[in-house]
Design an enzyme around this catalytic site. Structure first.
Site, PDB file in Angstrom:
ATOM      1  N   ASP A 137      -8.314   2.860  19.238  1.00 42.68           N
ATOM      2  CA  ASP A 137      -8.183   2.273  17.897  1.00 42.68           C
ATOM      3  C   ASP A 137      -7.709   0.825  17.948  1.00 42.68           C
ATOM      4  O   ASP A 137      -8.261  -0.041  17.275  1.00 42.68           O
ATOM      5  CB  ASP A 137      -7.218   3.105  17.041  1.00 42.68           C
ATOM      6  N   SER A 188      -3.812  -3.485   3.069  1.00 34.82           N
ATOM      7  CA  SER A 188      -5.017  -2.964   3.708  1.00 34.82           C
ATOM      8  C   SER A 188      -6.033  -2.391   2.728  1.00 34.82           C
ATOM      9  O   SER A 188      -5.672  -1.800   1.708  1.00 34.82           O
ATOM     10  CB  SER A 188      -4.635  -1.870   4.708  1.00 34.82           C
ATOM     11  N   ASN A 197       0.825  -1.226   0.000  1.00 35.78           N
ATOM     12  CA  ASN A 197       0.000   0.000   0.000  1.00 35.78           C
ATOM     13  C   ASN A 197       0.849   1.262   0.000  1.00 35.78           C
ATOM     14  O   ASN A 197       0.485   2.271  -0.600  1.00 35.78           O
ATOM     15  CB  ASN A 197      -0.899   0.082   1.242  1.00 35.78           C
ATOM     16  N   ALA A 208      -6.623   8.789   7.300  1.00 35.48           N
ATOM     17  CA  ALA A 208      -8.007   9.275   7.167  1.00 35.48           C
ATOM     18  C   ALA A 208      -8.773   9.172   8.487  1.00 35.48           C
ATOM     19  O   ALA A 208      -9.979   9.371   8.524  1.00 35.48           O
ATOM     20  CB  ALA A 208      -8.730   8.485   6.071  1.00 35.48           C
ATOM     21  N   GLY A 209      -8.064   8.832   9.575  1.00 33.14           N
ATOM     22  CA  GLY A 209      -8.720   8.713  10.881  1.00 33.14           C
ATOM     23  C   GLY A 209      -9.547   7.451  11.015  1.00 33.14           C
ATOM     24  O   GLY A 209     -10.487   7.393  11.807  1.00 33.14           O
ATOM     25  N   LEU A 210      -9.214   6.413  10.225  1.00 35.97           N
ATOM     26  CA  LEU A 210     -10.002   5.172  10.235  1.00 35.97           C
ATOM     27  C   LEU A 210      -9.263   4.010  10.895  1.00 35.97           C
ATOM     28  O   LEU A 210      -9.591   2.846  10.682  1.00 35.97           O
ATOM     29  CB  LEU A 210     -10.402   4.802   8.794  1.00 35.97           C
ATOM     30  N   GLY A 211      -8.246   4.334  11.691  1.00 37.64           N
ATOM     31  CA  GLY A 211      -7.563   3.301  12.469  1.00 37.64           C
ATOM     32  C   GLY A 211      -6.678   2.370  11.663  1.00 37.64           C
ATOM     33  O   GLY A 211      -6.465   1.221  12.058  1.00 37.64           O
ATOM     34  N   SER A 212      -6.131   2.855  10.535  1.00 41.80           N
ATOM     35  CA  SER A 212      -5.298   1.977   9.695  1.00 41.80           C
ATOM     36  C   SER A 212      -4.019   1.547  10.417  1.00 41.80           C
ATOM     37  O   SER A 212      -3.604   0.393  10.318  1.00 41.80           O
ATOM     38  CB  SER A 212      -4.960   2.653   8.362  1.00 41.80           C
ATOM     39  N   SER A 213      -3.405   2.457  11.175  1.00 44.24           N
ATOM     40  CA  SER A 213      -2.163   2.093  11.880  1.00 44.24           C
ATOM     41  C   SER A 213      -2.444   1.095  13.004  1.00 44.24           C
ATOM     42  O   SER A 213      -1.646   0.195  13.262  1.00 44.24           O
ATOM     43  CB  SER A 213      -1.472   3.342  12.446  1.00 44.24           C
TER      44      SER A 213
END
Length: 398
Positions: free
Chosen positions: A205, A136, A55, A142-147
């Protein structure tokens, strides 16, 4: 060593209600987002450990013999799953030539992976040779908990490979979950990863990535809700960049300037979260009714208006709400606001043609849009056959 190969996934996260108000001691409801992060771990005999992150176009490989000396300061000591080893972080920054102030996505992902790998295998005589690939469905930043989804997958995979936690999948199963005690351990190590990436995270998160479903967050305490429904939503990314720090500060300023106006707004947002929590519990135990969905839609509209009053709205979000409402759908921002992402509730009666039309209109405005669900399961171990062909292809390519 446990399995020779394993596949793991964890969900993203969204805030259903209570963003910003949570900073001021009110209740927030965080939910798992069924856009998932997938990981494949393979044990090799190459005397190397590698991480592939297609990604973000990051592919790194290290000789295990070069990594072992980085643990010299911890000789004989037990590695903690709750306290960050700042000396190891310092050594890893030096080793990977990542500058102290650097917080770019690639560097932080590499740092978090190496830290978890070295800590989990600290007492192994020889560090294991592993090939890890993570891909992913979640957009980064984007504030969507990717980390957090990444940290949860990495922790679960490495702890399983070490044999610290079980490999829960049986030959007859498509997916499997770990025990509550094992999930606690996965969550603790994922929180360490989040600390490396974000500095001072709330822990929400990684908890959502670990347990999934719906979580209540109040005064620093995180509690998973026991029985929850899965809800269909549209998730939209306006792609308008924003600073969370700046928006949090804006809300604080407004509260200080107009306390008699803003305090009731915060109380109302708290009430929205509590009514929503009650409604979701009823839907899970009694079955979902049209009345339940009507309540959820009302709460979404009320909260979106409150967030505008707090000063965290944006013209892009107004456009989104206008487009969806024209089709009878209800939307609100999720997270910091000021652009960013929004969720739109889809009821069982929402026709697929309506969903298609709305997505088309939102994409024409320049937004990214996904049809997905909230309340999905947390971290899972998968059999290869449970994964889609495209996900499996990416994970086995590197």
């Amino acid at each position: 060593m446990a399995p020779v190969q394993c596949f793991i996934s964890a969900p993203g996260k969204s805030i259903l209600h209570g963003e910003h108000a949570v900073v001021h001691g009110k209740l927030a409801l965080a939910v798992s987002l069924n856009l998932r992060t997938y990981l494949r771990l393979e044990v090799t005999s190459a005397a190397e450990v590698s991480i592939s992150l297609p990604n973000i176009d990051t592919f790194m490989c290290w000789n295990v013999r070069v990594l072992k000396p980085l643990l010299s300061h911890r000789e004989g000591e037990c590695m903690s799953s709750t306290d960050l080893d700042t000396e190891l972080v310092r050594k890893l920054r030096e080793f990977t030539a990542i500058a102290d102030g650097s917080t770019d996505t690639r560097s932080m992902a590499v740092l978090a992976f190496l830290y978890t790998y070295l800590c989990v295998f600290a007492h192994s005589e020889v560090l294991p040779s592993l090939k890890v690939c993570v891909w992913s469905e979640l957009p980064t930043g984007a504030g969507l908990g990717s980390s957090a989804a990444y940290s949860v997958c990495v922790s679960a995979a490495l702890l399983t490979a070490r044999g610290t936690i079980s490999s829960p999948l049986t030959p007859s199963q498509q997916t499997a979950r770990w025990s509550e005690q094992e999930l606690e351990l996965i969550n603790n190590w994922a929180f360490q990863g989040e600390k490396i990436i974000h500095g001072n995270p709330s822990g929400v998160d990684n908890a959502v990535g670990t347990w999934g479903g719906f979580l209540r967050y109040h005064a620093g305490k995180i509690t998973p809700l026991s029985r929850v429904p899965t809800l269909r939503i549209l998730l939209t990314n306006t792609k308008v960049p924003r600073s969370t720090k700046l928006l949090v500060s804006r809300v604080k300023d407004r509260i200080n300037q107009y306390p008699s106006v803003m305090t009731p707004v915060l109380e109302s947002v708290d009430a929205v979260s509590r009514i929503c929590e009650r409604t979701l519990a009823e839907m899970a135990t009694e079955g979902a009714s049209a009345e339940h969905y009507s309540t959820l839609e009302d709460l979404i509209d009320i909260n979106q208006h409150h967030l505008n009053v707090m000063g965290v709205g944006h013209t892009s979000l107004n456009t989104l709400c206008h487009v969806t409402l024209a089709h009878g759908l209800h939307s609100k921002l999720t997270g910091a606001g000021g652009g960013g992402c929004a969720i739109t509730l889809l009821t069982p009666d929402t026709d697929e043609s309506v969903v298609r039309d709305v997505m088309e209109e939102l994409q024409q405005v320049g937004f990214d849009c996904w049809e997905t669900s909230i309340g999905a399961p947390g971290v899972l171990m998968h059999s290869p056959t449970s994964l889609t062909h495209s996900v499996l292809e990416i994970l086995t390519k590197y």
